[in-house]
Design an enzyme around this catalytic site. Structure first.
Site, mmCIF file in Angstrom:
data_model
loop_
_atom_site.group_PDB
_atom_site.id
_atom_site.type_symbol
_atom_site.label_atom_id
_atom_site.label_comp_id
_atom_site.label_asym_id
_atom_site.label_seq_id
_atom_site.Cartn_x
_atom_site.Cartn_y
_atom_site.Cartn_z
ATOM 1 N N LYS A 164 15.642 40.490 19.320
ATOM 2 C CA LYS A 164 15.430 40.963 20.663
ATOM 3 C C LYS A 164 14.709 42.326 20.556
ATOM 4 O O LYS A 164 13.862 42.742 21.141
ATOM 5 C CB LYS A 164 16.841 41.288 21.396
ATOM 6 C CG LYS A 164 16.535 41.983 22.642
ATOM 7 C CD LYS A 164 17.972 42.243 23.238
ATOM 8 C CE LYS A 164 18.059 43.155 24.514
ATOM 9 N NZ LYS A 164 19.394 43.577 24.787
ATOM 10 N N THR A 171 31.225 34.467 10.422
ATOM 11 C CA THR A 171 29.562 34.515 9.728
ATOM 12 C C THR A 171 28.603 33.868 10.824
ATOM 13 O O THR A 171 27.580 34.170 11.038
ATOM 14 C CB THR A 171 29.698 33.519 8.280
ATOM 15 O OG1 THR A 171 30.480 34.388 7.584
ATOM 16 C CG2 THR A 171 28.197 33.380 8.097
ATOM 17 N N TYR A 206 34.466 26.152 11.247
ATOM 18 C CA TYR A 206 32.812 25.822 11.127
ATOM 19 C C TYR A 206 32.183 25.016 12.236
ATOM 20 O O TYR A 206 31.218 25.386 13.000
ATOM 21 C CB TYR A 206 32.620 24.810 10.007
ATOM 22 C CG TYR A 206 31.116 24.374 9.568
ATOM 23 C CD1 TYR A 206 30.185 25.400 9.024
ATOM 24 C CD2 TYR A 206 30.775 23.040 9.819
ATOM 25 C CE1 TYR A 206 29.135 24.863 8.680
ATOM 26 C CE2 TYR A 206 29.394 22.853 9.543
ATOM 27 C CZ TYR A 206 28.514 23.734 8.910
ATOM 28 O OH TYR A 206 27.114 23.660 8.745
ATOM 29 N N TYR A 231 21.244 34.541 25.000
ATOM 30 C CA TYR A 231 20.171 35.731 24.507
ATOM 31 C C TYR A 231 18.890 35.208 25.073
ATOM 32 O O TYR A 231 18.255 36.185 25.551
ATOM 33 C CB TYR A 231 20.226 35.783 22.998
ATOM 34 C CG TYR A 231 21.018 37.053 22.557
ATOM 35 C CD1 TYR A 231 20.657 38.329 22.190
ATOM 36 C CD2 TYR A 231 22.441 36.897 22.355
ATOM 37 C CE1 TYR A 231 21.414 39.332 22.066
ATOM 38 C CE2 TYR A 231 23.177 37.839 21.825
ATOM 39 C CZ TYR A 231 22.693 39.027 21.627
ATOM 40 O OH TYR A 231 23.627 40.318 21.267
ATOM 41 N N GLY A 265 20.551 30.185 -0.538
ATOM 42 C CA GLY A 265 21.479 28.903 -0.766
ATOM 43 C C GLY A 265 20.501 28.012 -0.944
ATOM 44 O O GLY A 265 19.319 27.817 -1.274
#
Length: 314
Positions: free
Chosen positions: A103, A90, A145, A159, A10
């Site tokens: 992880k 996404t 978005y 996480y 991108g």
């Protein structure tokens, strides 16, 4: 290091590929080419340290890497509203897959978040610091978005807290430069393409809404600095605090292109933010980073790029 960049073909991803390869790292560029383009990384194909991988970040993957930069997601309203369900998938599933991979192998994981997490900021919160929780419409046409990126930030923090994953989160403010898509609907690319083609330049509302424009090279410097800074947990604004009205941007583009385009006004889109300016005090203090390229300077290579692309008919 061996580094994975999702969305690597991108606009920003390809510039990050250039930077990391230039620093001597091995780079794996992952992209499904929904908005990414092969032409953005074609010049890298002969580099033995570069690998291009066609893969959708919403599908699980296993790679042995030291760092992961998660840049995969359509970032312009035209593209992310084209398939809003895919957009939020996404952001959310891509974050889960990147974090799960990090992880598993102990890699540091970077999330390319967005100033859109602030939504349409309250006028009293200007510029926007990282501590601001935002004013976002959760069911609007932009929420696929905005809320997708907010959910991704939640996943990154959880996480880290639950599994000890080493994370970095950058909140990107409006960025521009070569390799933007001519049809991405962003204000800088829109204005430049319209001016080069001699078409009327479309300004929404009176053009008094403000944005802060950061040149891509400055932003990539901020990315790399943040990724390699130790013990930085939590979101950090990366952008240029120089604030311009949309009307001022249109006038600058007309002046630099020498165009005879006229400025016309149309109705404001739904949930379009009225003000957008980053508070970059944290980046200045922690990273020693701040942008150095002015809007006038950055527009020159950006206009030259679009002029070349349009002349090629691509």
């Amino acid at each position: 290091m061996r580094i994975l960049i999702t969305g690597g073909a991108g606009f920003l991803g390809s510039h990050l590929c250039d930077r990391l390869l230039g620093d001597g790292h091995e780079v794996i560029c992952m992209d499904n080419f929904f908005t990414g383009r092969k032409r953005n990384v074609l010049h890298l194909m002969e580099n033995p340290l570069f690998e291009l991988m066609r893969h959708d970040v919403t599908d699980p993957f296993k790679l042995e890497v030291d760092q992961i930069y998660n840049l995969a997601c359509p970032a312009s309203p035209v593209h992310y509203q084209y398939n809003p369900i895919k957009t939020i998938k996404t952001s959310v599933m891509g974050a889960i897959n990147c974090l799960g991979s990090g992880k598993r192998v102990g890699a540091r994981v970077f999330q390319a978040s967005t100033s859109e997490v602030y939504g349409d900021p309250d006028p009293s919160v200007h510029p926007q610091p990282e501590s601001y929780w935002g004013n976002v419409n959760p069911i609007g046409i932009r929420s696929c978005y905005d809320e997708g990126k907010r959910a991704a930030e939640t996943l990154f923090m959880d996480y880290h807290r639950q599994n000890g994953v080493d994370i970095r989160i950058a909140r990107i403010f409006n960025t521009y430069g070569p390799r933007m898509c001519p049809d991405d609907g962003r204000v800088v690319s829109n204005f430049i393409v319209q001016a080069l083609q001699g078409k009327d330049i479309t300004v929404y509302g009176e053009g008094q809404q403000t944005r802060s424009f950061c040149y891509c090279d400055d932003l990539i410097d901020g990315f790399v600095s943040l990724m390699n800074q130790e013990a930085v947990i939590g979101p950090m604004n990366i952008g240029n605090p120089g604030e311009f009205t949309i009307l001022e941007l249109a006038q600058k583009v007309i002046a630099q292109t020498g165009s005879h385009s006229k400025i016309i006004h149309e109705a404001l889109p739904q949930d379009d933010p009225k003000q957008r300016q980053p508070d970059i005090n944290q980046a200045q203090k922690v990273l020693g980073w701040e942008p150095t390229i002015t809007l006038d300077e950055g527009l020159k290579p950006t206009i030259a790029y679009f002029d070349k692309v349009l002349s090629e008919g691509s």
